[in-house]
Design an enzyme around this catalytic site. Structure first.
Site, PDB file in Angstrom:
ATOM      1  N   HIS A 311      -1.026  -5.879  -2.423  1.00  0.00           N
ATOM      2  CA  HIS A 311      -1.650  -6.339  -1.186  1.00  0.00           C
ATOM      3  C   HIS A 311      -1.159  -7.740  -0.888  1.00  0.00           C
ATOM      4  O   HIS A 311      -0.959  -8.553  -1.800  1.00  0.00           O
ATOM      5  CB  HIS A 311      -3.181  -6.335  -1.311  1.00  0.00           C
ATOM      6  CG  HIS A 311      -3.891  -6.457  -0.003  1.00  0.00           C
ATOM      7  ND1 HIS A 311      -4.115  -7.680   0.603  1.00  0.00           N
ATOM      8  CD2 HIS A 311      -4.432  -5.525   0.828  1.00  0.00           C
ATOM      9  CE1 HIS A 311      -4.754  -7.490   1.742  1.00  0.00           C
ATOM     10  NE2 HIS A 311      -4.961  -6.201   1.905  1.00  0.00           N
ATOM     11  N   ASP A 369      -6.162   1.319   0.565  1.00  0.00           N
ATOM     12  CA  ASP A 369      -5.506   2.313   1.415  1.00  0.00           C
ATOM     13  C   ASP A 369      -5.114   3.555   0.628  1.00  0.00           C
ATOM     14  O   ASP A 369      -5.171   4.669   1.141  1.00  0.00           O
ATOM     15  CB  ASP A 369      -4.261   1.708   2.067  1.00  0.00           C
ATOM     16  CG  ASP A 369      -4.591   0.530   2.964  1.00  0.00           C
ATOM     17  OD1 ASP A 369      -5.481   0.689   3.815  1.00  0.00           O
ATOM     18  OD2 ASP A 369      -3.991  -0.530   2.807  1.00  0.00           O
TER      19      ASP A 369
END
Length: 434
Positions: A311, A369
């Protein structure tokens, strides 16, 4: 005001200039350079605004090194396990979690606005049935301003509030309508006796001939997806909403701009990209060929990317991913999908990523995600709809950020500057002489 300062010196003999240093309640200090151009005739250069605080905010705080996410001071881990989505909406919009009376009142306000104007059905028919849901959602959300002209004044607090309630209430209805249209099924009207998440799932999966059977595990999973995606500080889509609203446009147009920005595969489209990656691996041989895929990911000369891992902000484990991982295994177990080839492949890839030194050393942990894509696929949501559901959840965060900006007495229309590297002034040569 602050008595702490930072001094900027120049190597060209220009006099030094001093700026205030501002401190937040938590996080890094910032140097207030608003007078830089007036004092020096120079701008700062920060592509992507990675070192620039564009605003002050009291809504969401992220510590990427610690893997910490707070909404109004509350850890995401506590909110996701102790609250439902509408409680989190109240928190983001009004600054505090509701008590039992406030929760009933707030939920009632949202519930009364879940229906959309019948003409929305005719608007939908203008789209191809195979249009991407985010193309449809961008149009539908922007169109709301045409249906609710009584609440488009951004500078009227009461109008902003009713717009907020309308958007939160109607986004599930619009997403479900976009899905039903794509598969040629009748639209299902909202049911006001159901919870926010249960109502959304019923509008998605019920038909006139067979009602939706509520599975509490799946409803809880959807509610958690909404909570985990409700806000995430000054990301690309939130910054887009703020910048758009800074011009004074109406709330519906500003949120539509956020929907459009969220569509990008580097932002809200990441969970869609994760599932597409898994489909690609499966098409190339599945778990038996996963070693070949990992080798390509590690190859510097390869264009193959590992989606759903790592991320930009979190340099540690994404705190939302831990929660979504729990939900992922609950859903797969409840639906008996543990032996499904696609989900077995996903879990194999997860195991490799958390144990392989190459990924561990680079802190490429599975992010939210990755797991939310798997959960939504298991529930039966088609992959192209993932980002639309993300926009549904993020709407409340966008509105809270928009409201905060408009209420800030220092707010101005956004106007980034540039370092110009093009042609200097020149004259137009007559056409015959070029």
């Amino acid at each position: 005001m602050t008595d702490r300062t930072a001094t900027l010196t120049f190597s060209d003999g220009a006099p030094p200039v001093t700026f205030p240093v501002l401190a937040g309640t938590v996080g890094p200090d910032v140097i207030d350079i608003r007078t830089l151009y007036a004092k020096t005739g120079k701008f700062t250069y920060d592509t992507g605004f990675l070192s620039t605080a564009s605003c002050n905010s009291t809504i969401t705080y992220i510590d990427g090194d610690k893997g910490e996410l707070l909404y109004r001071g509350y850890p995401i881990e506590e909110l996701a396990t102790k609250c439902d989505f509408l409680e989190v909406c109240h928190l983001l919009l009004y600054g505090e979690l509701p008590d039992s009376t406030e929760k009933i009142a707030f939920s009632g306000r949202v519930t009364k606005h879940t229906m959309v104007n019948e003409q929305m059905q005719f608007f939908l028919r203008g789209f191809r049935r195979d249009a991407h849901p985010m193309a449809v959602m961008t149009g539908l959300v922007g169109a709301l301003s045409a249906f609710y002209p009584d609440s488009i004044n951004l500078h009227d607090a009461n109008q902003r509030d009713i717009s907020a309630i309308r958007l939160i209430a109607k986004m599930p209805t619009l997403v479900a309508m976009a899905y039903k249209y794509s598969v040629g099924q009748p639209y299902m009207y909202p049911r006001n006796d159901l919870s926010y998440a249960a109502n959304f799932m019923r509008m998605m999966f019920a038909t006139p001939c067979e009602d939706f059977k509520i599975n509490e595990v799946l409803v809880r999973a959807m509610d958690r997806i909404f909570i985990l995606h409700a806000d995430h500080e000054q990301n690309a889509s939130t910054s887009t909403v703020r910048l758009c609203a800074s011009s004074g446009t109406n709330p519906f147009a500003a949120i539509a701009a956020g929907v459009a920005c969220l569509w990008g595969p580097a932002h809200g489209g990441a969970n869609e990209a994760c599932l597409n990656m898994l489909y690609d691996i499966q098409a190339q041989g599945g778990a038996a060929k996963i070693g070949d895929f990992i080798a390509k990911v590690k190859d510097k000369n390869s264009t193959v990317k590992l989606m759903g891992f790592g991320h930009r902000v979190y340099k540690n484990y994404d705190p939302r991913a831990k929660l979504m991982r729990e939900t992922c295994y609950e859903v797969l177990d409840a639906l008996g999908l543990g032996d499904d080839p696609l989900f077995k492949l996903a879990m194999t890839l997860e195991k490799i990523a958390v144990e392989d030194e190459y990924f561990v050393s680079r802190k490429l942990y599975p992010n939210v995600d990755y797991y939310s894509g798997i959960v939504q696929k298991a529930i039966g949501i088609p992959v192209p709809l993932f980002t639309a559901i993300f926009s549904l959840a993020r709407t409340v965060g966008w509105i809270a950020q928009l409201n905060e900006m408009i209420a800030d007495p220092e707010y101005k229309i956004g106007r980034p500057r540039q370092l110009f590297t093009g042609q200097t002034r020149r004259s137009v040569v007559p056409l015959a002489q070029r």
